[in-house]
Write a protein that holds these residues in place. Structure first.
Motif, PDB file in Angstrom:
ATOM      1  N   VAL A  91     -45.963  79.974  45.404  1.00 59.86           N
ATOM      2  CA  VAL A  91     -45.614  79.641  46.644  1.00 59.86           C
ATOM      3  C   VAL A  91     -45.961  78.063  46.851  1.00 59.86           C
ATOM      4  O   VAL A  91     -47.136  77.996  46.975  1.00 59.86           O
ATOM      5  N   ILE A 116     -35.615  77.043  51.684  1.00 62.34           N
ATOM      6  CA  ILE A 116     -36.335  77.814  51.077  1.00 62.34           C
ATOM      7  C   ILE A 116     -35.505  78.176  49.835  1.00 62.34           C
ATOM      8  O   ILE A 116     -34.255  78.063  49.799  1.00 62.34           O
ATOM      9  N   ILE A 135     -41.592  79.876  44.059  1.00 61.07           N
ATOM     10  CA  ILE A 135     -40.758  79.819  45.373  1.00 61.07           C
ATOM     11  C   ILE A 135     -41.094  78.510  46.022  1.00 61.07           C
ATOM     12  O   ILE A 135     -42.376  77.921  46.362  1.00 61.07           O
ATOM     13  N   CYS A 145     -42.144  81.605  57.839  1.00 61.28           N
ATOM     14  CA  CYS A 145     -42.785  81.630  56.567  1.00 61.28           C
ATOM     15  C   CYS A 145     -43.553  83.002  56.272  1.00 61.28           C
ATOM     16  O   CYS A 145     -43.806  83.778  55.481  1.00 61.28           O
ATOM     17  N   GLY A 181     -42.849  86.240  53.665  1.00 64.62           N
ATOM     18  CA  GLY A 181     -43.928  86.587  52.775  1.00 64.62           C
ATOM     19  C   GLY A 181     -43.960  88.349  52.881  1.00 64.62           C
ATOM     20  O   GLY A 181     -44.150  88.940  51.797  1.00 64.62           O
ATOM     21  N   VAL A 240     -49.247  86.863  44.106  1.00 66.65           N
ATOM     22  CA  VAL A 240     -48.702  85.771  44.722  1.00 66.65           C
ATOM     23  C   VAL A 240     -49.905  84.559  45.011  1.00 66.65           C
ATOM     24  O   VAL A 240     -51.049  84.960  45.630  1.00 66.65           O
ATOM     25  N   ALA A 294     -50.624  80.683  46.745  1.00 70.60           N
ATOM     26  CA  ALA A 294     -50.120  79.707  47.599  1.00 70.60           C
ATOM     27  C   ALA A 294     -51.046  78.414  47.088  1.00 70.60           C
ATOM     28  O   ALA A 294     -52.217  78.588  46.898  1.00 70.60           O
ATOM     29  N   ASN A 338     -47.277  77.264  52.953  1.00 70.10           N
ATOM     30  CA  ASN A 338     -47.451  78.171  51.835  1.00 70.10           C
ATOM     31  C   ASN A 338     -48.426  79.316  51.992  1.00 70.10           C
ATOM     32  O   ASN A 338     -48.218  80.281  51.434  1.00 70.10           O
ATOM     33  N   THR A 389     -47.076  82.136  54.100  1.00 71.02           N
ATOM     34  CA  THR A 389     -46.231  83.032  53.295  1.00 71.02           C
ATOM     35  C   THR A 389     -46.959  84.030  52.724  1.00 71.02           C
ATOM     36  O   THR A 389     -46.589  85.215  52.512  1.00 71.02           O
TER      37      THR A 389
END
Length: 327
Positions: A96, A112, A203, A219, A223, A241, A243, A289, A292
């Motif tokens: 992200v 997005i 993303i 945001c 997520g 994931v 960020a 970020n 999310t």
């Protein structure tokens, strides 16, 4: 079912690319000429006014010893985070990050976007008005026009699931010649996880540019929806994931940074959704970020978090360096 096995957050500042005596001072000089410094209230102020307001508050933070200590600690955090992510044996990593005119322009600027191509190529270094040294720094931080594997199938599934959940998602499956993903993505693929052939799903959030920046609440909800999307993938894939970006800069807002990190560790959705958007412009916008990623990792436990407010001028400019893992 597939699951999100880990969420990580990492800064990607140029201040991480070279020793402080070579880079932090250079960035400080750039700050003094920057006419768009947002203070901690989200108001643009000239450097001299910020310095006058700060007085001697940050002077103790500007010694070579403090700079070297924080730089060394950040390098140790990066190494630790990389080792932790590799040890989790993830099948894919969703990055992200934000786009800063690398792939999108103001002619077409999605709020997005999700990428679902077979490969992810990063942007070549950009001079940025800081001289040739910044080219060396960007290469050290992973930004060198390299190509990495991407998980097109997972990316397509995430897009379809997010649309089903009410998100209007822009999509892309390729990049134009002589373009590539920016430093938010190059940092993760080319620096943090270099040498590990895990496929990526980028993303891209428009954190920087008005008028269509996603709100903190949006945001966080993104997520949450991302987690649902991953969990609806058949099989038992383990997805991470990450960020990438932030925390606050170019004026350090340590209060806002710590509020975010504490809320992530406490799984405090209300605080995360309600973080003040008016304090999230310029580089500080990249907190989106992390928000999310927090929404995607609300089921995970905090493994470790480190925060280093790295000041580089008497005006309080610099970056809130942060690194953390939830698994």
């Amino acid at each position: 079912m597939a699951d999100i096995a880990a969420v990580a957050g990492t800064s990607h500042s140029p201040m991480l690319g070279l020793e402080p005596e070579k880079m932090w001072g250079l960035r400080a000089e750039h700050d003094k000429a920057n006419t768009e410094l947002y203070d901690t209230d989200g108001v643009i102020r000239p450097y001299d006014e910020l310095a006058e307001r700060a007085g001697d508050r940050y002077l103790a933070e500007l010694t070579p010893e403090v700079w070297d200590r924080k730089f060394s600690q950040a390098q140790a955090d990066i190494e630790r985070l990389a080792e932790d992510l590799v040890s989790l044996e993830l099948d894919a990593v969703v990055i992200v990050g934000d786009d800063q005119d690398e792939l999108f322009t103001h002619r077409n600027l999605p709020s997005i976007a999700v990428y679902h191509g077979e490969e992810m190529t990063t942007h070549h270094p950009v001079e940025m008005g800081l001289g040739p040294r910044i080219i060396e720094v960007q290469r050290r931080l992973g930004m060198d026009g390299d190509t990495y594997p991407a998980d097109a199938k997972l990316g397509r599934h995430i897009i379809e699931s997010l649309v089903d959940q009410g998100f209007d998602i822009s999509s892309s499956d390729s990049t134009a010649p002589d373009t590539g993903f920016g430093h938010a993505f190059a940092w993760v693929a080319g620096k943090l996880l270099r040498g590990h052939a895990v496929p990526f799903v980028p993303i891209l959030l428009n954190t920087y540019f008005k008028p269509n920046q996603p709100t903190p609440g949006r945001c966080y909800d993104l997520g949450v929806a991302l987690r649902r999307a991953v969990e609806s993938v058949p099989g038992d894939a383990r997805v991470g994931v990450v960020a990438s970006g932030g925390l606050s800069h170019f004026v350090v807002d340590a209060e806002l940074d710590r509020t975010l990190l504490d809320a992530m560790s406490d799984h405090d959705a209300a605080t995360l959704r309600g973080l003040p958007a008016h304090r999230m412009d310029s580089g500080t916008s990249e907190l989106r970020n992390w928000i999310t990623a927090a929404g995607a990792g609300s089921h995970l436990s905090t493994q470790w978090v480190d925060y280093l407010p790295a000041y580089r001028t008497p005006a309080g400019t610099g970056v809130g360096l942060a690194f953390g893992l939830w698994a």
